[in-house]
Design a protein around this motif. Structure first.
Motif, short mmCIF file in Angstrom:
data_model
loop_
_atom_site.label_atom_id
_atom_site.label_comp_id
_atom_site.label_asym_id
_atom_site.label_seq_id
_atom_site.Cartn_x
_atom_site.Cartn_y
_atom_site.Cartn_z
N PRO A 130 0.80 -1.22 0.00
CA PRO A 130 0.00 0.00 0.00
C PRO A 130 0.83 1.28 0.00
N VAL A 131 2.03 1.23 0.55
CA VAL A 131 2.89 2.41 0.53
C VAL A 131 3.35 2.70 -0.90
N VAL A 132 3.72 1.65 -1.62
CA VAL A 132 4.10 1.81 -3.03
C VAL A 132 2.88 2.27 -3.85
N ALA A 133 1.73 1.65 -3.59
CA ALA A 133 0.52 2.05 -4.30
C ALA A 133 0.17 3.51 -4.04
N SER A 134 0.46 4.00 -2.84
CA SER A 134 0.16 5.40 -2.54
C SER A 134 0.96 6.34 -3.44
N ILE A 151 -6.90 9.93 -18.67
CA ILE A 151 -7.17 9.41 -17.34
C ILE A 151 -8.67 9.21 -17.19
N ASP A 152 -9.09 7.99 -16.91
CA ASP A 152 -10.52 7.69 -16.72
C ASP A 152 -10.89 8.05 -15.28
N GLN A 153 -11.34 9.27 -15.08
CA GLN A 153 -11.61 9.74 -13.73
C GLN A 153 -12.84 9.08 -13.12
N SER A 154 -13.80 8.70 -13.93
CA SER A 154 -14.96 7.97 -13.41
C SER A 154 -14.52 6.62 -12.83
N ALA A 155 -13.60 5.96 -13.52
CA ALA A 155 -13.09 4.67 -13.01
C ALA A 155 -12.29 4.88 -11.73
N LEU A 156 -11.57 5.99 -11.64
CA LEU A 156 -10.86 6.29 -10.40
C LEU A 156 -11.84 6.47 -9.24
N LEU A 157 -12.94 7.17 -9.50
CA LEU A 157 -13.94 7.34 -8.46
C LEU A 157 -14.56 6.01 -8.05
N ASP A 158 -14.72 5.10 -9.01
CA ASP A 158 -15.21 3.76 -8.67
C ASP A 158 -14.28 3.08 -7.67
N LEU A 159 -12.97 3.14 -7.95
CA LEU A 159 -11.99 2.50 -7.06
C LEU A 159 -11.97 3.18 -5.69
N GLN A 165 -12.15 3.69 2.07
CA GLN A 165 -12.52 3.67 3.49
C GLN A 165 -11.72 2.64 4.28
N ALA A 166 -11.40 1.51 3.67
CA ALA A 166 -10.67 0.45 4.37
C ALA A 166 -9.18 0.46 4.08
N ALA A 167 -8.70 1.40 3.29
CA ALA A 167 -7.29 1.43 2.91
C ALA A 167 -6.40 1.82 4.08
N PRO A 168 -5.16 1.32 4.14
CA PRO A 168 -4.20 1.77 5.16
C PRO A 168 -3.96 3.27 5.05
N GLN A 172 -4.81 5.56 1.96
CA GLN A 172 -6.08 6.27 2.11
C GLN A 172 -5.89 7.77 1.87
N TRP A 173 -4.83 8.32 2.41
CA TRP A 173 -4.56 9.75 2.24
C TRP A 173 -4.36 10.08 0.76
N ALA A 174 -3.60 9.23 0.06
CA ALA A 174 -3.33 9.48 -1.36
C ALA A 174 -4.61 9.36 -2.19
#
Length: 231
Positions: A130-134, A151-159, A165-168, A172-174
């Motif tokens: 998760p740190v790398v993903a951030s 950039i598919d911003q709608s898809a980003l909002l889906d993710l 909410q459950a991300a480390p 979560q901050w990123a």
């Protein structure tokens, strides 16, 4: 000077710089930094003064980074240029960064200005760490603001809606930053971004100093849009 002599001289210089950093260690600075997850006690103004004196030194930077010391890693970043590192080196450095400050400086000072930034964004975005993903999300937020085409911003909002909410904490901050930037910069998705923030309530109660904007996405979005309209 032979290659062996150059290497020995560089190691000596590294050891001298490490000793200088150690002499700057301040327990009060360390105590403040530790509250933010960092593990060094060097005043950053003094660290920047060393970097200004040494100037750009990619050879010394690599030696300092290899020491594993967080203050030395921060100094190494300041002695580097984005073009000094290939994609594989930047990937390895991110995974070795350790403290949040080193991670943030590496991303903002080197990766964001690197010719490999887009390849790294794609590689890091779905990383299991998760740190790398951030870092992948941080690069994506920058794309949303500066170069949103593709950039598919709608898809980003889906993710974000599914995972934030459950991300480390760091991830979560990123993700929350990306949510806010979509809402700020994309009028067509603004209400959806605000709605996601309202429902998930991520960082809703984050303590915010006076005269600073809350990181709670709906407040952040509204405030930045208001400033843009007022300006």
């Amino acid at each position: 000077m032979t290659q062996d002599a150059k290497c020995a001289s560089l190691r000596t210089e590294r050891d001298e710089v490490l000793a200088e950093l150690a002499a700057l260690e301040d327990p009060r600075v360390r105590a403040v930094n530790e509250r933010h997850g960092d593990d060094h006690g060097v005043n950053l103004t003094k660290l920047r003064a060393i970097a200004k004196r040494l100037k750009v030194r990619p050879d010394l930077a690599r030696e300092l980074w290899g020491s594993g010391d967080s203050a030395a890693k921060l100094l190494a970043i300041l002695l580097s240029r984005p073009k000094d590192y290939d994609q594989g080196e930047l990937d390895a450095m991110l995974r070795e960064a350790g403290s949040p400050k080193v991670h943030d400086w590496l991303v903002n000072y080197l990766v964001l200005k690197s010719p490999h930034r887009e390849a790294l964004r794609g590689a890091w975005f779905h990383d299991a760490d998760p740190v790398v993903a951030s870092a992948g999300w941080a690069l994506t937020s920058d794309r949303v603001v500066k170069a949103p085409d593709g950039i598919d911003q709608s898809a980003l909002l889906d993710l974000i809606e599914e995972q934030m909410q459950a991300a480390p904490d760091r991830l979560q901050w990123a993700m929350n930053t990306c949510l806010a930037q979509i809402g700020i910069t994309n009028p067509g998705l603004r209400e959806r971004a605000r709605d996601i923030g309202e429902r998930l309530e991520v960082l809703k109660d984050y303590p915010t100093p006076p005269n600073c904007t809350s990181p709670f996405a709906p407040i952040w979005i509204d405030e930045m849009v208001r400033r843009s309209s007022a300006g």
